[in-house]
Structure formats: C-alpha cells, structure tokens
Scaffold this active site. Structure first.
Site, PDB file in Angstrom:
ATOM      1  N   GLY A  77       0.650  -1.219  -0.190  1.00  0.00           N
ATOM      2  CA  GLY A  77      -0.027  -0.100  -0.247  1.00  0.00           C
ATOM      3  C   GLY A  77       0.935   1.160  -0.072  1.00  0.00           C
ATOM      4  O   GLY A  77       2.006   1.601   0.629  1.00  0.00           O
ATOM      5  N   ARG A 141       1.144  -5.746  -4.959  1.00  0.00           N
ATOM      6  CA  ARG A 141       0.834  -6.381  -3.902  1.00  0.00           C
ATOM      7  C   ARG A 141       1.969  -7.525  -3.652  1.00  0.00           C
ATOM      8  O   ARG A 141       1.471  -8.986  -3.170  1.00  0.00           O
ATOM      9  CB  ARG A 141       0.080  -6.760  -3.051  1.00  0.00           C
ATOM     10  CG  ARG A 141      -0.025  -5.337  -2.081  1.00  0.00           C
ATOM     11  CD  ARG A 141      -1.332  -5.538  -1.528  1.00  0.00           C
ATOM     12  NE  ARG A 141      -1.779  -4.362  -0.716  1.00  0.00           N
ATOM     13  CZ  ARG A 141      -2.082  -4.060   0.061  1.00  0.00           C
ATOM     14  NH1 ARG A 141      -1.084  -4.529   1.429  1.00  0.00           N
ATOM     15  NH2 ARG A 141      -2.211  -2.881   0.729  1.00  0.00           N
ATOM     16  N   ASP A 172       5.365  -7.781   5.725  1.00  0.00           N
ATOM     17  CA  ASP A 172       4.992  -8.689   4.848  1.00  0.00           C
ATOM     18  C   ASP A 172       6.006  -8.378   3.760  1.00  0.00           C
ATOM     19  O   ASP A 172       7.094  -9.336   3.496  1.00  0.00           O
ATOM     20  CB  ASP A 172       3.837  -9.279   3.895  1.00  0.00           C
ATOM     21  CG  ASP A 172       1.940  -9.268   4.659  1.00  0.00           C
ATOM     22  OD1 ASP A 172       2.693 -10.249   6.338  1.00  0.00           O
ATOM     23  OD2 ASP A 172       1.561  -8.729   4.568  1.00  0.00           O
ATOM     24  N   LYS A 198       7.911   0.579   5.926  1.00  0.00           N
ATOM     25  CA  LYS A 198       7.100   1.778   5.269  1.00  0.00           C
ATOM     26  C   LYS A 198       5.751   0.557   5.620  1.00  0.00           C
ATOM     27  O   LYS A 198       5.408  -0.224   5.676  1.00  0.00           O
ATOM     28  CB  LYS A 198       6.672   1.822   3.823  1.00  0.00           C
ATOM     29  CG  LYS A 198       5.703   2.354   2.989  1.00  0.00           C
ATOM     30  CD  LYS A 198       5.221   1.490   2.230  1.00  0.00           C
ATOM     31  CE  LYS A 198       4.512  -0.184   2.491  1.00  0.00           C
ATOM     32  NZ  LYS A 198       3.577  -0.810   2.040  1.00  0.00           N
ATOM     33  N   THR A 199       4.800   1.731   5.986  1.00  0.00           N
ATOM     34  CA  THR A 199       3.110   1.708   6.094  1.00  0.00           C
ATOM     35  C   THR A 199       2.445   2.427   6.818  1.00  0.00           C
ATOM     36  O   THR A 199       2.909   2.981   7.675  1.00  0.00           O
ATOM     37  CB  THR A 199       3.178   0.130   6.784  1.00  0.00           C
ATOM     38  OG1 THR A 199       1.663  -0.166   6.505  1.00  0.00           O
ATOM     39  CG2 THR A 199       3.487  -0.225   8.262  1.00  0.00           C
TER      40      THR A 199
HETATM   41  P1  FBP Z   1       0.839  -2.132   3.949  1.00  0.00           P
HETATM   42  O1  FBP Z   1       0.159  -2.454   4.886  1.00  0.00           O
HETATM   43  O2  FBP Z   1       1.067  -2.245   2.347  1.00  0.00           O
HETATM   44  O3  FBP Z   1       1.159  -0.413   3.627  1.00  0.00           O
HETATM   45  O4  FBP Z   1      -1.047  -1.685   3.377  1.00  0.00           O
HETATM   46  C1  FBP Z   1      -1.699  -0.919   4.656  1.00  0.00           C
HETATM   47  C2  FBP Z   1      -2.799  -0.784   3.920  1.00  0.00           C
HETATM   48  O5  FBP Z   1      -3.244   1.272   3.219  1.00  0.00           O
HETATM   49  C3  FBP Z   1      -4.037  -0.769   4.679  1.00  0.00           C
HETATM   50  O6  FBP Z   1      -4.539   0.259   6.045  1.00  0.00           O
HETATM   51  C4  FBP Z   1      -5.496  -0.969   3.948  1.00  0.00           C
HETATM   52  O7  FBP Z   1      -6.303  -2.447   4.854  1.00  0.00           O
HETATM   53  C5  FBP Z   1      -4.997  -2.257   3.111  1.00  0.00           C
HETATM   54  O8  FBP Z   1      -3.573  -1.425   2.422  1.00  0.00           O
HETATM   55  C6  FBP Z   1      -5.294  -1.093   2.126  1.00  0.00           C
HETATM   56  O9  FBP Z   1      -5.606  -2.101   0.980  1.00  0.00           O
HETATM   57  P2  FBP Z   1      -5.452  -2.508  -0.722  1.00  0.00           P
HETATM   58  O10 FBP Z   1      -4.413  -0.702  -1.362  1.00  0.00           O
HETATM   59  O11 FBP Z   1      -5.015  -3.085  -1.498  1.00  0.00           O
HETATM   60  O12 FBP Z   1      -6.798  -1.547  -0.823  1.00  0.00           O
END
Ligand code: FBP
Length: 545
Positions: A77, A141, A172, A198-199
C-alpha cells in the site's frame, strides 16, 4: 507536469539528514542478535543472514567506492514519503560515486519478476522530491516468495549490473526481502538486499524501528478531516458520525487520531480482543455512551472505528482462523466462487457456523471469499461503520422501550484510508524518508544484506537522529499463513500497557460525555517548528517513557 504553487515551493525543500550521515561514515557493529521468537526455526531457515549485529553509523573515513548500480521496489500500500526514500537513495549513491545508477522496478515486486524497469535519472527524481504517492514507479502486492521468481529476478539484476536491491515495504514485504537476501547470499549471486520500513498502519515497529514511514502524514491527514467533521458535528448538533479508519490489523491510526482529535468514542481492536468482547458488547458500549450524552441533551458525537476491528472480536477471529485453514486446501481451491459459501458452511465447526450465520451476508461473504496475496482478509472492504451504527440504532430502540434512553439518533458514515496514503509528506516524513533512503546506501556501501535501514531518536531535531541497520531476521518469528507455518516479521499491535493507550484510557470517559473536540487543521509545511515539525503524539508518548 503542471505544478501548484505549494508543489513548486515544496520541491525546493531540502530534507534534513542525521549528522552522522552528512559526511563519510563508519559502521559500528553491536553484538550478534537473535530472532524475537522461534530462534531454532528461524536460524535454520536463514543460515546466511541470521544472528548478524545491529549497526550504527558514525562519522569517519569512508573508503573510495566504485560506481554502484542499485534497484528499488515499492511494495504494498502507498504511504506518504516513498518518493523521498527513492530520492534519498539516488542522492546517496551519487554521493558515493557520481557514476552510480538507480533503476526502479515498475508496479512493485512483479516488476522484478517481469523485467519491467526504468532508469531513474536526476530529471525524473527532481520531479518527485517531497511529493506524496508512489507514482514515480508504481507499487504492487505481488508476493516474492518462490525460487523461480528469485531466479527470474537475478537475470535482470545481472543484466543491469545491479549490486543491491532496496525493497520499500511493510512487514510482509520486508519478510520477503529477507527471504530474497538469504537466497541470493546462499547462491553467492553477489546482490545485496536492504529493506525500508513503510506502512501507514504503523505496525512495523519494535525496539529498533521507531515508526514506519507514512504513519505520521496519514494520521495528520485523517485528523484534519476528523477535526473538520467534529466542528460540523458541534455546529449542527444532530448527527453521530461513525468514522472507520484504515489500519488493516493494528489500531495505531485510530488511537493516534483519537489522541489528536479527542472524539467521543474510539474503539481499539486490541482492547476488544483482550476483554473478549462480543459484537453485541461493542454495540452496547457505544449505545450507552450515546444515551449518556442524550441525557445531557447532546444528540451528536463522533465514533472512531479501526478498520480491523471485526477480526479482533474473539468469536470472529476464531471463525477467520478456521476459514483460513478450510480455504487453503486444494479441494477448496477447486470450488467455484458461487459455491464457495456453501462449501464453507459444510466444512466449518458447528460453533463457528453459528457465528458465521449470525453475521450480515455481505460481511460473512467478505470473510469467506476474498483474501489479498498475503492471505489477509480485505478488511477495507467491510463496512464496519455502517454495521455498527445500524446495530446501535436497533439497540437504542430497545433501550427506549425499556425507558433507558430518550433521544434522537441519526448517523453519518465515513471511511478514511485512501485519502491519506498519498498526501504530500509532512516535514517529519519528508526528512525521515529521505534519511532512510540515504542511509540504505550506506548499508550497501558497507556490504550489508538482509538488513533494514533504521533511523532512531526521531523526536529530537534531525541532526541528533541515529542512523544504522537492523538484521531483518532479528524481528522474525513463525506464524501460520495460508494454513502453513512461515517465518514472518512480528506485527506490532497497540500495547494496552503502552503509554499512548494508557493516556487515551485516562481521558476517554471525559471525552465520551463532554464535548472536548480538538481541531488539528491541515498539515503545515512552512512556519514555526512547533506547528510544522512535530512527530505523532503516539511517538512522543512512547519516547517519553
Ligand atoms: P501496507 O501494509 O501494504 O502498507 O498497506 C496497508 C493498507 O493501507 C491498509 O491500511 C489497508 O487495509 C490496505 O492497505 C488496503 O489495501 P489496498 O490498497 O490493496 O486496497
């Protein structure tokens, strides 16, 4: 690319670096490390990258460095500051040797496997300095975990003479970075792999990593919006606003926004789990707070709901664990999508079937059908805010009949997630990310692999920040994923005995009853340091201990 006046001014911002990274550096190595759990298993799985020391950089004499080609991947994300990590890497390798080159793999780890890449030149980098988003090369992803992917990757890395790969991702993605580092080390392919934390979810943190980048900007963006809603709410005095906030698993975002905005209610998933609350308990908790305010004549308020709440309700958590096992079998994978719900009903225990059948159909199907590539339930697609407000309305009707509530209840619903993931990075994230990227090049120059770039002491002025690296294996333990035990980085959930939650818990009764809203306003990039350069309240409280 057309630019706004703010973007033009922002492009000229020079992010700060820790003092130790301003000139040449030497690596000071600590003692050998251990993984946080399952040491024997992790050691066996990572014989080449296990036990390495934590590293801290100090000013010193750096040897002359040959030009080096580096590859970079944005994974998962979006999070504000990703472009600054990349510009930090770019400036870092150029400062080591101006003939070094940076290649970006397109749309995440899949770009490495499919050989989709671009050279990132200074013209391109300059377009993206201090901007939000991951659009410079895009993100994805795709899970990097199979040998054939690693082998396809090494082909393009060799072709481009890339000696090091930086993977910018969450828990991950950094787990996969570590698996890749181990594989390339075992095969002696001569490619180093470095991770960057990152996140926006804020759940990639531990003793070595203070925070994951993007959390700061995302929370400030959501808090601005929540503050605006609270002001509207306090002006019209007729709605209860149910606001769901991103954060797939941990409730760090909801908690930080609560600390910034002082809403009437903020649910914390980790507490719901610890207290073994049922969905009905959660609904009762909200309804009673609504009734209390109604008794004072206040038929309005705000409720913050962490996106992952549903997964933390113990009965639902148990159900999801069984669903994960049932859906991971080869037999289940052959079942057509339209028959999957029936298949699930036939294969889960009676106890879980009861819980499954008690859920609204759309929530039940979401739990049973869709997983992301890492096997996670896609909680961002579950409308918990609507589910809860609907159930609260029903509960209040019952309370009214029993003479326990006398008020009006009208709800509005919001979901803040995507609104904050690509915001222009705050000064904190701009500096932190640039430093993470620049620092990654020092780990590369020092021959490290299987490390994550770390910058510490970030509540102090940037000059006092500490730069270094932590072996990724140190953060790992074994957990069940897609029905199998796997080595993974341990996720950091909200600690109920941690300073941020304790502070919130000491205030929430007051905030629930009396209108105590704070309106943080938009992120400021230029102005007094107490307005522009503050880190999150979570980090300040954690560092104050
Ligand atoms: P990351 O852990 O990859 O940084 O993503 C987190 C996130 O933003 C969550 O808060 C949310 O549930 C998810 O990604 C949403 O995923 P997508 O962008 O695939 O809709």
């Amino acid at each position: 690319m057309e630019k706004s006046a703010l973007q033009i001014a922002r492009a000229a911002y020079q992010p700060k670096l820790p003092k130790a990274l301003l000139g040449s550096v030497v690596a000071k190595e600590g003692k050998p490390t251990q993984s946080v759990g399952n040491q024997d298993d992790i050691k066996k799985l990572f014989p080449n990258t296990y036990g390495m020391p934590v590293i801290e950089f100090e000013s010193g004499e750096q040897k002359a460095v040959e030009p080096i080609n580096v590859g970079v991947i944005l994974s998962g994300g979006q999070a504000p500051g990703g472009h600054n990590v990349i510009s930090g890497i770019f400036d870092g390798i150029k400062s080591l040797n101006p003939n070094s080159k940076l290649y970006g793999f397109i749309l995440g780890p899949g770009g490495l496997v499919d050989h989709k890449y671009m050279e990132l030149t200074s013209e391109i980098i300059d377009e993206y300095r201090n901007t939000g988003g991951f659009d410079i090369i895009g993100s994805g992803r795709t899970k990097l975990e199979e040998e054939w992917q690693f082998e396809k990757g090494i082909k393009i890395l060799k072709e481009l003479n890339i000696k090091a790969l930086v993977i910018i991702g969450g828990d991950d993605s950094n787990t996969n970075a570590c698996v890749l580092a181990e594989y390339y080390a075992a095969k002696q392919y001569g490619v180093q792999v470095i991770g960057c934390p990152k996140t926006i979810d804020g759940d990639l943190k531990n003793e070595q990593i203070e925070t994951s980048f993007g959390f700061d900007t995302a929370c400030k963006t959501y808090s601005e919006l929540i503050g605006n809603i609270q002001r509207d709410c306090n002006s019209a005095r007729k709605y209860w606003h149910f606001i769901k906030l991103m954060g797939r698993s941990a409730s760090h975002i909801a908690l930080e926004c609560a600390l910034q905005c002082q809403p009437n209610i903020c649910l914390v998933s980790e507490e719901v789990e610890a207290k073994a609350m049922s969905l009905d308990d959660v609904v009762t908790y909200i309804a009673e707070a609504v009734a209390l305010r109604a008794a004072d004549g206040n038929n309005y308020g705000t409720v913050l709901i962490p996106e992952g709440l549903i997964e933390f309700i113990p009965a639902i958590k148990k159900l999801i664990a069984e669903l994960n096992d049932v859906l991971a079998t080869d037999e289940a994978k052959q079942v057509g999508r339209n028959k999957q719900l029936d298949y699930v009903r036939d294969h889960i225990s009676e106890e879980n079937l009861k819980v499954f059948n008690s859920l609204p159909t759309d929530v039940a199907s979401q739990l049973a059908l869709d997983r992301d590539p890492h096997g996670n339930v896609q909680v961002s697609l579950i409308e918990t805010e609507k589910l809860l407000s609907h159930m609260v309305a029903v509960k209040l009707e019952k309370m009214k009949k029993a003479g326990k509530y006398d008020g009006k209840f009208a709800a509005q619903h919001h979901f803040f997630g995507y609104e904050g993931r690509c915001a222009a990075p705050s000064n904190y994230d701009a500096d932190y990310c640039y430093s993470l990227g620049f620092n990654a090049t020092r780990l590369i120059a020092n021959g490290k692999t299987g490390y994550m770039s770390i910058i510490k002491n970030t509540t102090a002025p940037a000059a006092e920040w500490i730069a270094g690296g932590v072996p990724i294996t140190m953060m790992m333990n074994m957990e069940k994923r897609n029905g199998k035990m796997k080595p993974v980085i341990r996720k950091a959930l909200v600690e109920l005995d941690g300073a941020p939650f304790k502070f919130f818990a000491s205030k929430r009764e007051n905030w629930a009853r009396y209108t105590s809203y704070v309106y943080p306003g938009p992120i400021q990039y230029f102005g007094p340091t107490e307005v522009c350069d503050q880190s999150t309240i979570t980090l300040q409280l954690e560092q104050a201990k």
